[in-house]
Scaffold this motif. Structure first.
Motif, PDB file in Angstrom:
ATOM      1  N   GLN A   1      -8.354  -0.457  10.801  1.00 42.65           N
ATOM      2  CA  GLN A   1      -7.411  -0.016   9.770  1.00 42.65           C
ATOM      3  C   GLN A   1      -6.388   0.955  10.356  1.00 42.65           C
ATOM      4  N   ASP A   2      -6.834   1.896  11.164  1.00 45.43           N
ATOM      5  CA  ASP A   2      -5.911   2.866  11.763  1.00 45.43           C
ATOM      6  C   ASP A   2      -4.911   2.179  12.689  1.00 45.43           C
ATOM      7  N   ALA A   3      -5.393   1.211  13.461  1.00 49.77           N
ATOM      8  CA  ALA A   3      -4.492   0.504  14.376  1.00 49.77           C
ATOM      9  C   ALA A   3      -3.459  -0.312  13.598  1.00 49.77           C
ATOM     10  N   ALA A   4      -3.904  -0.948  12.509  1.00 46.11           N
ATOM     11  CA  ALA A   4      -2.982  -1.735  11.691  1.00 46.11           C
ATOM     12  C   ALA A   4      -1.957  -0.828  11.015  1.00 46.11           C
ATOM     13  N   ALA A   5      -2.405   0.333  10.524  1.00 46.04           N
ATOM     14  CA  ALA A   5      -1.486   1.273   9.888  1.00 46.04           C
ATOM     15  C   ALA A   5      -0.476   1.799  10.895  1.00 46.04           C
ATOM     16  N   ALA A   6      -0.916   2.057  12.118  1.00 42.84           N
ATOM     17  CA  ALA A   6       0.001   2.532  13.159  1.00 42.84           C
ATOM     18  C   ALA A   6       1.058   1.477  13.458  1.00 42.84           C
ATOM     19  N   GLU A   7       0.658   0.221  13.493  1.00 41.26           N
ATOM     20  CA  GLU A   7       1.617  -0.856  13.732  1.00 41.26           C
ATOM     21  C   GLU A   7       2.634  -0.923  12.598  1.00 41.26           C
ATOM     22  N   ALA A   8       2.147  -0.788  11.363  1.00 43.67           N
ATOM     23  CA  ALA A   8       3.045  -0.847  10.211  1.00 43.67           C
ATOM     24  C   ALA A   8       4.054   0.286  10.251  1.00 43.67           C
ATOM     25  N   SER A   9       3.600   1.483  10.597  1.00 46.99           N
ATOM     26  CA  SER A   9       4.507   2.632  10.662  1.00 46.99           C
ATOM     27  C   SER A   9       5.481   2.512  11.830  1.00 46.99           C
TER      28      SER A   9
ATOM     29  N   LEU B   1       1.744 -16.072   6.545  1.00 51.67           N
ATOM     30  CA  LEU B   1       1.252 -14.959   7.340  1.00 51.67           C
ATOM     31  C   LEU B   1       2.203 -13.774   7.270  1.00 51.67           C
ATOM     32  N   MET B   2       3.495 -14.038   7.343  1.00 58.36           N
ATOM     33  CA  MET B   2       4.472 -12.959   7.306  1.00 58.36           C
ATOM     34  C   MET B   2       4.388 -12.201   5.982  1.00 58.36           C
ATOM     35  N   ILE B   3       4.301 -12.928   4.871  1.00 53.23           N
ATOM     36  CA  ILE B   3       4.270 -12.288   3.556  1.00 53.23           C
ATOM     37  C   ILE B   3       2.979 -11.506   3.368  1.00 53.23           C
ATOM     38  N   THR B   4       1.837 -12.096   3.730  1.00 51.62           N
ATOM     39  CA  THR B   4       0.559 -11.416   3.525  1.00 51.62           C
ATOM     40  C   THR B   4       0.440 -10.187   4.410  1.00 51.62           C
ATOM     41  N   ALA B   5       0.846 -10.310   5.672  1.00 47.38           N
ATOM     42  CA  ALA B   5       0.806  -9.155   6.576  1.00 47.38           C
ATOM     43  C   ALA B   5       1.746  -8.062   6.093  1.00 47.38           C
ATOM     44  N   ALA B   6       2.894  -8.455   5.559  1.00 43.54           N
ATOM     45  CA  ALA B   6       3.854  -7.452   5.070  1.00 43.54           C
ATOM     46  C   ALA B   6       3.287  -6.684   3.882  1.00 43.54           C
ATOM     47  N   PHE B   7       2.587  -7.361   2.979  1.00 41.71           N
ATOM     48  CA  PHE B   7       1.949  -6.671   1.863  1.00 41.71           C
ATOM     49  C   PHE B   7       0.900  -5.681   2.378  1.00 41.71           C
ATOM     50  N   CYS B   8       0.095  -6.120   3.350  1.00 45.08           N
ATOM     51  CA  CYS B   8      -0.887  -5.210   3.946  1.00 45.08           C
ATOM     52  C   CYS B   8      -0.197  -3.980   4.529  1.00 45.08           C
ATOM     53  N   ALA B   9       0.897  -4.210   5.235  1.00 47.37           N
ATOM     54  CA  ALA B   9       1.607  -3.102   5.880  1.00 47.37           C
ATOM     55  C   ALA B   9       2.126  -2.110   4.853  1.00 47.37           C
ATOM     56  N   GLU B  10       2.659  -2.608   3.738  1.00 42.72           N
ATOM     57  CA  GLU B  10       3.191  -1.718   2.712  1.00 42.72           C
ATOM     58  C   GLU B  10       2.101  -0.829   2.137  1.00 42.72           C
ATOM     59  N   VAL B  11       0.897  -1.369   1.979  1.00 41.42           N
ATOM     60  CA  VAL B  11      -0.211  -0.562   1.472  1.00 41.42           C
ATOM     61  C   VAL B  11      -0.623   0.487   2.494  1.00 41.42           C
ATOM     62  N   LEU B  12      -0.739   0.082   3.751  1.00 44.20           N
ATOM     63  CA  LEU B  12      -1.313   0.956   4.775  1.00 44.20           C
ATOM     64  C   LEU B  12      -0.348   2.017   5.289  1.00 44.20           C
ATOM     65  N   ARG B  13       0.955   1.820   5.111  1.00 52.54           N
ATOM     66  CA  ARG B  13       1.907   2.825   5.611  1.00 52.54           C
ATOM     67  C   ARG B  13       1.714   4.171   4.917  1.00 52.54           C
ATOM     68  N   GLY B  14       1.448   4.136   3.632  1.00 51.90           N
ATOM     69  CA  GLY B  14       1.346   5.396   2.910  1.00 51.90           C
ATOM     70  C   GLY B  14      -0.030   5.732   2.398  1.00 51.90           C
ATOM     71  N   HIS B  15      -0.990   4.808   2.586  1.00 52.24           N
ATOM     72  CA  HIS B  15      -2.308   5.023   2.010  1.00 52.24           C
ATOM     73  C   HIS B  15      -3.414   4.610   2.983  1.00 52.24           C
ATOM     74  N   ARG B  16      -4.528   5.246   2.808  1.00 55.57           N
ATOM     75  CA  ARG B  16      -5.734   4.894   3.553  1.00 55.57           C
ATOM     76  C   ARG B  16      -6.764   4.342   2.569  1.00 55.57           C
ATOM     77  N   ILE B  17      -7.460   3.294   2.999  1.00 56.69           N
ATOM     78  CA  ILE B  17      -8.546   2.744   2.188  1.00 56.69           C
ATOM     79  C   ILE B  17      -9.796   3.550   2.511  1.00 56.69           C
ATOM     80  N   THR B  18     -10.233   4.354   1.571  1.00 57.58           N
ATOM     81  CA  THR B  18     -11.350   5.273   1.827  1.00 57.58           C
ATOM     82  C   THR B  18     -12.644   4.844   1.155  1.00 57.58           C
ATOM     83  N   GLY B  19     -12.575   3.875   0.283  1.00 61.33           N
ATOM     84  CA  GLY B  19     -13.785   3.389  -0.373  1.00 61.33           C
ATOM     85  C   GLY B  19     -13.647   1.916  -0.707  1.00 61.33           C
ATOM     86  N   THR B  20     -14.738   1.190  -0.597  1.00 59.35           N
ATOM     87  CA  THR B  20     -14.705  -0.241  -0.890  1.00 59.35           C
ATOM     88  C   THR B  20     -15.910  -0.635  -1.732  1.00 59.35           C
TER      89      THR B  20
END
Length: 427
Positions: free
Chosen positions: A268-276, A382-401
């Motif tokens: 998650q951290d690596a993906a968020a770093a890529e998005a940012s 893939l582009m659309i789904t990855a972009a949605f993931c990126a938008e979530v992860l740029r400003g938020h962390r998933i802390t509970g599932t």
């Protein structure tokens, strides 16, 4: 796979993890008995099933033209994986059906088949960013919220901004999706009425679609359409309606991908770093290779279409044995993608496996099919789904599932997105 259990004298499994595990165990036992050879089984209904258990047979399955192997009945194909045609020609299938060449050309051109970044990536990613704000408006994320955001984005990407607020069209499309999920049979009169209303509404949007929408690109490709001639040019409105239906599995895949990232903090951290980093580099470009790998791995673990069934159109020889026309050929895609005997870390989330370009050509991995039946919209999805993931992860962390997944142990065989709940906190 359920047909195998019926053939073995077992009751049809319910859609629960234990039932699916039993099906995989049955397939492994079948392969052991047949030593990778084709397995011929018969269901209680009398249907003969030729089960493909060896990779060399998978390669032939994907290579055969529809004149040899055809979908029968046409199989529904939803979402990112559109390699099986829809029933009555109205599902979101594309490449595997007997499409006219002009339909295939239109799909390849409009969806930008094979291009990692769509030519209209700028406007598309702007839409994704705007609609993704609905995903993070509260501290929790669940399927209903994801579906609403993705479906709004889909209508804007395909038809244009005015379609975003068209709840009536959204309701019609929901009814059509539900109809496709019912047991085989002709459409009811009510369903045909809904289909006609949806078609007419989409056609109206297409008339005014902008150049950056998929419908606008399709209209430019098709030119003037004579709607009174069913054998004439491809109607871009019909294609646009199918593309809308084809986005149906994106919410499920998006939510599962975020759940998996929530269970794997380092990924998650690596993906968020890529998005940012993408934003810091000068704006959204739509590449996001790490997040795309996460989406692919989610689809490997939880494919949209777990089993592919086609039927021989004439007498066909497989490994020296001739089989009559009408023999059903079953490719258990989910089984092969998570086969622990042949896939390293088969039941573990390992998105790094997709960094190797050869992984996309691995015949065992088929989230988008292979050969001539490969989905032309795979890269756009893939582009659309990855972009949605990126938008979530740029400003938020998933802390509970919910559910809680074991980051190192085997992942569940099934993962119902309706039961997924994610807790988000600001970074």
């Amino acid at each position: 796979v359920a047909a195998l259990l019926i053939a073995a004298g077992r009751p049809r499994p319910r859609r629960r993890p234990g039932g699916v595990r039993a099906s995989a165990a049955e397939l492994r036992a079948l392969r052991a008995r047949h030593e990778d050879a084709l397995a011929l089984v018969r269901s209680r209904s009398g249907q003969t099933l030729l089960v493909l258990l060896d990779p060399q047979d998978l390669r032939r399955f994907y290579a055969e033209p529809v004149s040899v192997l055809a979908a029968d009945p046409p199989q529904k194909c939803r979402g990112l994986s559109t390699h099986e045609p829809g029933r009555d020609g109205d599902g979101p299938g594309c490449a595997r059906g007997e499409q006219r060449p002009e339909r295939r050309r239109m799909s390849a051109d409009v969806l930008a088949a094979g291009l990692p970044v769509h030519p209209a990536a700028g406007p598309i990613l702007t839409v994704v960013a705007e609609e993704a704000r609905h995903l993070t408006a509260t501290g929790t994320l669940e399927l209903a919220r994801v579906r609403r955001a993705v479906n709004r984005a889909a209508r804007r990407i395909v038809l244009g901004d005015p379609a975003a607020e068209d709840d009536e069209l959204a309701g019609w499309l929901t009814q059509l999706r539900a109809e496709d999920g019912r047991p085989r049979g002709g459409r009811t009169r009510a369903a045909r009425s809904v289909q006609d209303k949806a078609r007419a509404r989409v056609r109206e949007y297409v008339r005014h679609a902008g150049d950056d929408t998929l419908a606008g690109r399709a209209a430019r490709h098709a030119g003037p359409v004579d709607t009174t001639d069913p054998d004439g040019a491809v109607d871009p409105a019909d294609e646009a309606r199918l593309w809308l239906l084809a986005m149906d599995a994106v919410p499920d895949t998006l939510l599962r991908t975020l759940l998996l990232l929530g269970a794997h903090p380092c990924e998650q951290d690596a993906a968020a770093a890529e998005a940012s980093a993408e934003v810091a580099a000068g704006g959204a470009r739509g590449e996001l290779p790490r997040l795309r790998a996460c989406v692919r791995e989610s689809l490997r673990l939880y494919p949209v279409v777990p089993d592919l069934i086609r039927v021989t159109r004439g007498e066909t020889e497989w490994r020296g044995v001739r089989h009559p026309a009408g023999t059903a050929v079953l490719l258990p895609a989910a089984f092969h993608q998570r086969d622990p005997e042949r896939v390293p870390a088969a039941h573990v989330f390992v998105p790094g496996r997709w960094k190797n370009p050869a992984a996309d050509r691995d015949i065992r991995m088929a989230p988008f099919s292979h050969g001539g039946g490969r989905c032309p919209g795979d890269q756009l999805g893939l582009m659309i789904t990855a972009a949605f993931c990126a938008e979530v992860l740029r400003g938020h962390r998933i802390t509970g599932t919910r559910p809680v997944l074991d980051p190192v142990g085997p992942l569940p065989v099934t993962l119902d997105p309706r039961g997924v709940r994610l807790t988000l906190t600001r970074r």
